[in-house]
Design an enzyme around this catalytic site. Structure first.
Site, short mmCIF file in Angstrom:
data_model
loop_
_atom_site.label_atom_id
_atom_site.label_comp_id
_atom_site.label_asym_id
_atom_site.label_seq_id
_atom_site.Cartn_x
_atom_site.Cartn_y
_atom_site.Cartn_z
N LYS A 42 11.17 62.68 56.18
CA LYS A 42 9.77 62.38 56.47
C LYS A 42 8.83 63.21 55.57
CE LYS A 42 8.31 63.01 60.82
NZ LYS A 42 7.12 63.91 60.91
N SER A 43 9.12 64.48 55.43
CA SER A 43 8.25 65.34 54.61
C SER A 43 8.22 64.87 53.16
CB SER A 43 8.76 66.79 54.64
OG SER A 43 8.68 67.30 55.94
N GLY A 115 0.66 64.55 62.09
CA GLY A 115 -0.05 65.73 61.63
C GLY A 115 0.14 65.95 60.14
N ARG A 143 -4.44 67.93 68.45
CA ARG A 143 -3.82 69.00 67.66
C ARG A 143 -4.86 69.78 66.83
NH1 ARG A 143 1.50 66.59 65.00
NH2 ARG A 143 1.80 68.81 64.56
N SER A 189 3.21 77.66 57.72
CA SER A 189 3.11 76.21 57.95
C SER A 189 3.05 75.50 56.60
CB SER A 189 1.84 75.90 58.75
OG SER A 189 1.46 74.55 58.55
N GLN A 191 2.36 72.53 56.22
CA GLN A 191 1.20 71.62 56.22
C GLN A 191 -0.04 72.35 55.71
OE1 GLN A 191 1.02 69.89 60.13
NE2 GLN A 191 2.88 68.70 59.80
N ASP A 342 11.25 71.78 63.69
CA ASP A 342 11.28 70.52 64.44
C ASP A 342 12.57 70.34 65.24
OD1 ASP A 342 8.78 69.81 63.51
OD2 ASP A 342 9.58 68.80 61.73
N ARG A 373 5.60 71.29 72.79
CA ARG A 373 7.06 71.10 72.89
C ARG A 373 7.73 72.17 73.75
NH1 ARG A 373 8.48 68.85 66.85
NH2 ARG A 373 7.84 66.73 67.34
N ARG A 416 10.43 63.49 69.10
CA ARG A 416 11.58 64.40 69.15
C ARG A 416 11.95 64.79 70.59
NH1 ARG A 416 12.32 64.84 63.77
NH2 ARG A 416 10.46 65.23 62.51
C1 S3P Z 1 5.98 69.38 57.91
C2 S3P Z 1 5.84 70.67 58.28
C3 S3P Z 1 6.10 71.18 59.64
C4 S3P Z 1 6.85 70.16 60.51
C5 S3P Z 1 6.36 68.77 60.30
C6 S3P Z 1 6.46 68.35 58.85
C7 S3P Z 1 5.67 69.00 56.52
O1 S3P Z 1 4.86 71.51 60.23
O2 S3P Z 1 6.74 70.50 61.87
O3 S3P Z 1 7.12 67.86 61.09
O4 S3P Z 1 6.08 67.91 56.08
O5 S3P Z 1 5.01 69.79 55.84
P1 S3P Z 1 4.22 72.95 59.97
O6 S3P Z 1 4.41 73.25 58.56
O7 S3P Z 1 2.78 72.88 60.34
O8 S3P Z 1 5.00 73.88 60.86
#
Ligand code: S3P
Length: 462
Positions: A42-43, A115, A143, A189, A191, A342, A373, A416
């Protein structure tokens, strides 16, 4: 939309709307057996579309995860001016507009449950003098987004509108000239890191992000893959500083998306806890910043072997050979959390079937995922009759080798949580039920047929 007959992606839509919940049940049955391939990571899939949009020319993507989260990112990239086409199963083409070339979208960008999509694309639009509104479903609207708005504000991005607490829906306006920053992230993070680095592409000079613990590095890898200048330096015992030079011309580069270790986690744990099982999961990404679960399960005594290790599309991958195992409780250190963030819900399931105590430390970030979670897992464990407690940010599970089950779990729009407790149900004494399986489609649309193909007894009910 994602159909060969209607190739270009255009409109944005929340796939769930007010659809009714679909309860499901998992029951114990025969041992699991077979070879499977779980969907694309997914990432990497989100980033493939985003970088394809920021490159000048056409990026070819294979193995893209066609889950709702990623499809929403595809729609958002199209709304910002890219041509995004599905040409076959997991095969996509993105005609990019270049860094700074995004256009004002005609409507709000709807990221559904995701997110990652929302946060990364806030960073992506920051370097463009356009106004865009970001929105999502009820889970995403709860969120925290200040973690992205704060660094972007330091770079000159204006928040024109937001819901209470800096939450979605949020309207951002990128400045004419973005200011590069050196950002010390308060949480590990990927993200946050990715949003700031993507914004940094639109700023002159160097933008850097420092984190005390290294989070997944797909953005840095892809920046390099597309020809940007990136530096990665160690910071403290477990951290890193990543620096990108702004205003590059990104060149299209083909992307082959490896199988998602976070999705592989479900058949993997299922095979470990259903006696007599033997399963192979093919082509799973083994990037060390994503494999905390594999390491932890091995410490618990899991029989997992990596075979056919190779590099595909710049990421290490391997086939996972998994055999049912007697697991024992372990202590999972807090610094491992970013590499398995995750995977805690399904690790809690594995810990329930282990002998002894498993303590998972430093889980504060679990409270701000698709659901809280920590609370959702605790409630699910309670419904299944598993002894557990929360101490501060730690989750402690008292495993007894077997699980009574027989409970109903509230999934809170969280894929999840849904998949984890279905996995529990195929090994517990009594079936487990979940209130809604529909959100599984955000990351693993074929979860039920794949698990059934291995021999699991999972069915929708009602
Ligand atoms: C992700 C980073 C993670 C993860 C999310 C995907 C990404 O979040 O939980 O499912 O693709 O960068 P955080 O980096 O905020 O922990």
């Amino acid at each position: 939309m994602s159909h060969p007959a209607s190739p270009a992606v255009t409109a944005a839509a929340n796939p769930h709307g007010d659809l009714p919940a679909r309860p499901a049940r998992a029951s114990a049955g025969r041992a699991l057996n077979g070879r499977v391939r779980v969907p694309g990571d997914k990432s990497v899939s989100h980033r493939a579309l985003i970088f394809g949009t920021l490159a000048v020319g056409e990026t070819a993507i294979s193995g893209l995860l066609e889950g709702e989260d990623v499809l929403n990112t595809a729609k958002a990239c199209a709304a910002l001016g890219a041509r995004v086409e599905r040409i076959g199963d997991g095969e996509w083409r993105v005609q990019g507009v270049g860094v700074g070339g995004l256009r004002t979208p005609a409507a709000a960008l709807d990221f559904g449950n995701s997110g990652t999509g929302a946060r990364l694309m806030m960073g992506m639009v920051a370097g463009n003098p356009i106004t865009a509104t970001f929105d999502g479903d009820a889970s995403l609207r709860r969120r925290p987004m200040r973690r992205i708005l704060d660094p972007l504000a330091q770079m000159g991005v204006e928040t024109l509108d937001s819901a209470e607490g800096g939450r979605l829906p949020i309207t951002l306006r990128g400045p004419k000239d973005l200011v590069p920053i050196a950002y010390k992230s308060p949480v590990a993070s990927a993200q946050i890191k990715s949003a700031v680095l993507l914004a940094g592409l639109g700023a002159p000079g160097e933008t850097s992000v420092t984190e005390a613990e290294a989070s997944r590095d797909h953005t840095e890898r892809m920046l390099t893959h597309f020809g940007a200048e990136v530096r990665v330096e160690p910071y403290g015992a477990h951290g890193r500083t990543v620096t990108v030079k702004g205003r590059p011309e990104l060149k299209p580069a083909p992307i082959r998306v490896p199988a998602d270790p976070s999705s592989a986690a479900f058949p993997l744990v299922a095979a470990l806890i259903v006696p007599g099982s033997e399963v192979v999961i093919e082509g799973v990404m083994t990037n060390p910043l994503r494999t905390g679960l594999f390491l932890t399960l091995k410490e618990m005594g899991a029989d997992i072997t990596l075979a056919n290790e190779r590099v595909e599309g710049g990421e290490s991958v391997a086939d996972l050979h998994v055999k049912a195992s007697c697991l024992r409780g372990v202590d999972v250190p807090a610094e491992r959390a970013p590499s398995m963030i995750d995977e805690y819900p399904v690790l809690a399931v594995a810990a329930s079937f282990a002998e002894g105590t498993t303590r998972m430390r430093g889980l504060s970030e679990l409270r701000v995922k698709e659901s809280d979670r920590l609370a959702a897992v605790a409630a699910g464990l309670a419904a299944a009759g598993v002894d557990h407690r929360i101490e501060g940010d730690d989750l402690i599970v008292e495993g007894r080798g077997t699980v009574t089950g027989g409970g109903r779990v509230v999934t809170h729009m969280d894929h999840r949580i849904a998949m984890s407790f279905l996995v529990m149900g195929i090994a517990s004494d009594k079936p487990m039920e979940i209130d809604d399986i529909s959100f599984v489609a955000t990351s693993f649309p074929a979860f039920v047929p794949l698990m059934r193909g291995l021999g699991a007894d999972i069915a929708t009910v009602g």
